[in-house]
Design a protein around this motif. Structure first.
Motif, PDB file in Angstrom:
ATOM      1  N   UNK A 178       0.846  -1.194   0.000  1.00  0.00           N
ATOM      2  CA  UNK A 178       0.000   0.000   0.000  1.00  0.00           C
ATOM      3  C   UNK A 178       0.880   1.241   0.000  1.00  0.00           C
ATOM      4  N   UNK A 179       0.297   2.346  -0.432  1.00  0.00           N
ATOM      5  CA  UNK A 179       0.968   3.642  -0.436  1.00  0.00           C
ATOM      6  C   UNK A 179      -0.074   4.714  -0.183  1.00  0.00           C
ATOM      7  N   UNK A 180       0.018   5.400   0.961  1.00  0.00           N
ATOM      8  CA  UNK A 180      -0.901   6.478   1.312  1.00  0.00           C
ATOM      9  C   UNK A 180      -0.095   7.728   1.643  1.00  0.00           C
ATOM     10  N   UNK A 181      -0.544   8.852   1.095  1.00  0.00           N
ATOM     11  CA  UNK A 181       0.094  10.146   1.314  1.00  0.00           C
ATOM     12  C   UNK A 181      -0.940  11.088   1.915  1.00  0.00           C
ATOM     13  N   UNK A 182      -0.555  11.780   2.976  1.00  0.00           N
ATOM     14  CA  UNK A 182      -1.459  12.719   3.646  1.00  0.00           C
ATOM     15  C   UNK A 182      -0.865  14.121   3.587  1.00  0.00           C
ATOM     16  N   UNK A 183      -1.679  15.083   3.174  1.00  0.00           N
ATOM     17  CA  UNK A 183      -1.269  16.487   3.062  1.00  0.00           C
ATOM     18  C   UNK A 183      -2.016  17.286   4.120  1.00  0.00           C
ATOM     19  N   UNK A 184      -1.253  18.025   4.954  1.00  0.00           N
ATOM     20  CA  UNK A 184      -1.837  18.792   6.057  1.00  0.00           C
ATOM     21  C   UNK A 184      -1.444  20.253   5.868  1.00  0.00           C
ATOM     22  N   UNK A 185      -2.189  21.000   5.044  1.00  0.00           N
ATOM     23  CA  UNK A 185      -1.803  22.389   4.774  1.00  0.00           C
ATOM     24  C   UNK A 185      -2.029  23.330   5.945  1.00  0.00           C
ATOM     25  N   UNK A 186      -2.932  22.942   6.868  1.00  0.00           N
ATOM     26  CA  UNK A 186      -3.218  23.755   8.044  1.00  0.00           C
ATOM     27  C   UNK A 186      -3.642  22.806   9.157  1.00  0.00           C
ATOM     28  N   UNK A 187      -3.503  23.224  10.403  1.00  0.00           N
ATOM     29  CA  UNK A 187      -3.831  22.305  11.503  1.00  0.00           C
ATOM     30  C   UNK A 187      -5.248  21.744  11.438  1.00  0.00           C
ATOM     31  N   UNK A 188      -6.175  22.520  10.882  1.00  0.00           N
ATOM     32  CA  UNK A 188      -7.573  22.082  10.886  1.00  0.00           C
ATOM     33  C   UNK A 188      -7.960  21.294   9.643  1.00  0.00           C
ATOM     34  N   UNK A 189      -7.053  21.125   8.702  1.00  0.00           N
ATOM     35  CA  UNK A 189      -7.410  20.446   7.453  1.00  0.00           C
ATOM     36  C   UNK A 189      -6.395  19.359   7.113  1.00  0.00           C
ATOM     37  N   UNK A 190      -6.875  18.332   6.457  1.00  0.00           N
ATOM     38  CA  UNK A 190      -5.960  17.366   5.854  1.00  0.00           C
ATOM     39  C   UNK A 190      -6.648  16.702   4.673  1.00  0.00           C
ATOM     40  N   UNK A 191      -5.846  16.259   3.737  1.00  0.00           N
ATOM     41  CA  UNK A 191      -6.313  15.469   2.602  1.00  0.00           C
ATOM     42  C   UNK A 191      -5.427  14.238   2.505  1.00  0.00           C
ATOM     43  N   UNK A 192      -6.021  13.109   2.176  1.00  0.00           N
ATOM     44  CA  UNK A 192      -5.267  11.870   2.070  1.00  0.00           C
ATOM     45  C   UNK A 192      -5.733  11.084   0.857  1.00  0.00           C
ATOM     46  N   UNK A 193      -4.795  10.447   0.194  1.00  0.00           N
ATOM     47  CA  UNK A 193      -5.112   9.566  -0.930  1.00  0.00           C
ATOM     48  C   UNK A 193      -4.079   8.451  -0.957  1.00  0.00           C
ATOM     49  N   UNK A 194      -4.516   7.294  -1.393  1.00  0.00           N
ATOM     50  CA  UNK A 194      -3.582   6.183  -1.452  1.00  0.00           C
ATOM     51  C   UNK A 194      -4.173   4.983  -2.151  1.00  0.00           C
TER      52      UNK A 194
END
Length: 695
Positions: free
Chosen positions: A610-626
């Motif tokens: 598996x490969x999952x990447x999480x992007x946290x541009x601000x403390x209150x937000x995140x996006x993840x895809x994998x």
């Protein structure tokens, strides 16, 4: 006496301390981005850093999967390197490094979970998968590895939460997890979860309920006690239709094959007491006592054989129900009871300049499996294009006298010793040995026939760790497991008069070497391992018809491979969790069927991960895809049926304005059509919206 100013200063300091403590707890509990475990306990029964263990161990944070609505244990483990799963509606279909782990290699909080049941993950905090033989601490096993479910339990720093969720196919649920510190010595926790949902297949649905109270006492002078009770109830209409290679073209994967009245119900009741006492600075004693009862009750039609217009099955056999699937029918009531006591002493000492961390223990286990089963002839002939349809409505046979009614008992007594020796600041040697004495006994309650088998064996383990730098460790290890008669697969001993005992256990031996490293100032951790795992003393009857009392060694099976995983924070806003496993699991020698030599073992493939990447541009937000990817798997030992591989893409977006957390997650984002096993298609695109409040 203290002055007023001194008391005020002390109060302010105490308030500051409490404030700092609260902030620290919140950060730890609410930072879901780094998936790494601080320490693990499955490999050594003591908390150790992953980097210091001379064997591969993967830790899975269950909340990562719950966000996507994934509750099935076998689905959670699909992306773990070297772990493969197949669908089993009655239990877990898990292979570790090419060998079956579904029946005797599951543990909850270090205690064996026996029986063929579906294990709920509602109260599981994380899952630790130890690769390779682990008999030195856990006793009998298939040798591929062990899966240990770590429960949520009372603590002095856990955060409480309540949550709601809803999603595709009428999925809806709620959870309640409240931890309270009553005093400096006492803490309590109550976890509860309720869920019900339909499946993407017609007529299939489930209903799950979990309640688990726990209590923690700490006298702050070395004595700790954890008591926990867990009640899990998993009810479902079973999804156990014909396999993809046993259906005609054009049958929709959304067709379910259950009848009105079909059901499976698993009920788990488990009590665990864990008492530890640190009676000196370096030494402590621990006593774990557990009583577990898991019941499975089912009554349903399942699988079946399709007869084409030419009155032939997919195997080329003649049939008399053209255009229909003739299903099988069975009902069963099974009770699995396990009582376990573990007493160990651990401590540190030094001899001739060598530092020792010792673990010495004894274990006593009593297991019982009592199945009542009837598998009469089926009166169901289903049209696969329109199930159940007019041809599928049948009169269900009443449950009556069972055709099989047995009781199987296992008694095990063991003693083990483990020593972690620090030879120099750079070199550590792990050694261990276990002695097991076991007895299996079965009674046929219909005929009164009884048989038993007993034996004993030694299980060694050794591993060497070299740390040339603080951030890197290189290791090599050897370990061994055993699987005695009655301990392979389901717990049972044949009571048939002609049955012959397999006097010698099967053995699994593994050699493993690897490198574990921390990178980017410790923000990213990696594991790389190569291994050679073999199972010896696989036995068979050369002439079962004329000489049923003679067994011989059939040969051996083996698995070789390599695994790599990486997890952590790769930059200020980016997180990673990933892993890949490559393996070749084959029959090494088969004197019974020489043509099988060199063929792949069933339900195994050549790669997964598996490969999952999480992007946290601000403390209150995140996006993840994998993506979770599984290579092609051989469905049978003859290697005539091969399941195609697949890659499933998942994605989520989260909004976390504390104390609220809202997540929108989508599984199978690309709506890919695939089969996760011969009997179960993969779910199409699904959506889950969840929200929780933390306090």
């Amino acid at each position: 006496m203290q002055s007023g100013s001194q008391r005020q200063d002390g109060a302010e300091a105490a308030n500051a301390s409490r404030t700092l403590s609260t902030i620290q707890v919140s950060v730890d509990a609410l930072d879901p981005d780094d998936a790494r475990a601080r320490s693990v306990s499955t490999a050594t029964r003591t908390d150790m850093k992953v980097k210091d263990i001379p064997q591969t161990i993967d830790s899975i944070e269950v909340s990562k999967f719950k966000a996507y609505g994934i509750n099935d244990l076998s689905v959670m483990l699909q992306g773990v390197p070297g772990v493969e799963s197949y669908y089993d509606t009655r239990g877990e279909g898990i292979m570790i490094r090419g060998f079956e782990a579904s029946y005797g290699d599951f543990y909850r909080d270090g205690i064996r979970e026996s029986g063929q049941v579906r294990r709920s993950t509602a109260n599981v905090e994380r899952i630790e998968v130890l690769k390779g033989p682990a008999a030195v601490l856990y006793g009998r096993g298939a040798g591929g590895g062990v899966v240990n479910l770590i429960s949520k339990q009372a603590s002095f720093d856990a955060v409480s939460s309540v949550g709601l969720r809803a999603g595709s196919w009428q999925n809806r649920g709620a959870n309640f997890d409240v931890n309270r510190v009553l005093s400096p010595n006492w803490a309590v926790r109550l976890s509860a979860d309720r869920e019900q949902a339909h499946a993407f297949r017609s007529g299939i649905r489930n209903r799950n309920t979990m309640v688990s109270p726990s209590l923690l006492y700490d006298n702050q002078r070395g004595l700790k006690w954890v008591a926990q009770y867990t009640h899990d109830d998993v009810w479902r209409v079973p999804d156990r239709g014909p396999g993809y290679d046993n259906l005609p073209a054009g049958v929709s994967v959304r067709n379910g094959f259950a009848h009105p009245g079909d059901y499976i119900q698993d009920t788990l009741r488990m009590f665990r007491s864990d008492v530890s006492w640190q009676f000196s600075q370096d030494w402590s004693v621990r006593w774990i006592a557990s009583h577990r009862q898991a019941d499975q009750d089912f009554d349903h039609y399942f699988a079946g054989t399709y007869c084409n217009a030419a009155r032939q099955t997919s195997a080329g056999q003649s049939c008399t129900w053209p255009g229909r699937v003739r299903q099988n029918y069975a009902w069963q009531q099974t009770r699995n009871v396990t009582q376990t006591h573990i007493l160990d002493v651990s401590g540190k000492l030094a001899t001739f300049g060598v530092q020792h961390e010792l673990l010495m223990g004894v274990e006593a286990t009593e297991e019982e499996r009592s199945p009542r089963l009837s598998s009469g002839s089926s009166n169901s002939f289903i049209d696969p294009y329109d199930p159940p349809g007019p041809a599928g409505w049948v009169i269900r046979p009443p449950q009556g006298a069972p055709t099989q009614h047995n009781r199987h008992d296992a008694t095990s007594r063991a003693a083990y010793l483990q020593d972690v020796m620090t030879l120099t600041p750079q070199w550590t040697l792990l050694t261990g040995v276990r002695f097991d004495s076991y007895r299996f006994h079965s009674t046929n309650r219909i005929t009164g026939a009884q048989r038993h088998h007993s034996g004993q064996t030694w299980s060694p383990r050794v591993g060497l760790v070299w740390r040339p730098l603080d951030a890197h460790s290189v290791y090599g290890s050897y370990s061994k497991s055993f699987a005695p008669y009655g301990g392979r697969g389901m717990l049972s001993v044949s009571t048939a008069p002609s049955a012959v005992f397999d006097a010698e256990p099967e053995y699994s031996r593994q050699y493993e070497a690897g490198i574990k490293s921390d990178w980017l100032d410790g923000r990213v951790s990696t594991q790389f391992a190569v291994y050679d795992l073999r199972r010896y003393n696989v036995r068979y009857q050369p002439d079962a018809t004329n000489d049923p009392y003679t067994f011989a060694v059939r040969g051996s099976d083996g698995s070789r491979g390599m695994e790599f995983s990486a997890s952590g924070r790769v930059s200020a806003d980016w997180y990673l969790r990933s892993g890949v496993g490559l393996q070749r699991s084959t029959v090494r020698e088969d004197r019974m069927t020489p043509a099988n030599t060199g063929r792949h073992l069933a339900n195994t493939g050549s790669f997964n991960g598996s490969l999952f990447v999480r992007y946290v541009p601000a403390p209150a937000w995140y996006l993840e895809a994998g993506a979770t990817f599984v290579g092609p798997q051989w469905a049978n030992l003859a290697n005539t049926s091969r399941m195609p591989g697949y890659a499933r893409v998942d994605a989520s977006i989260g909004w976390r304005p504390m104390p609220w957390t809202v997540t929108l997650a989508m599984t199978n984002l690309l709506d890919k059509r695939y089969w996760r096993s011969n009997s179960m298609p993969g779910a199409p695109r699904g959506v889950l919206l969840s929200a929780s409040y933390l306090f």
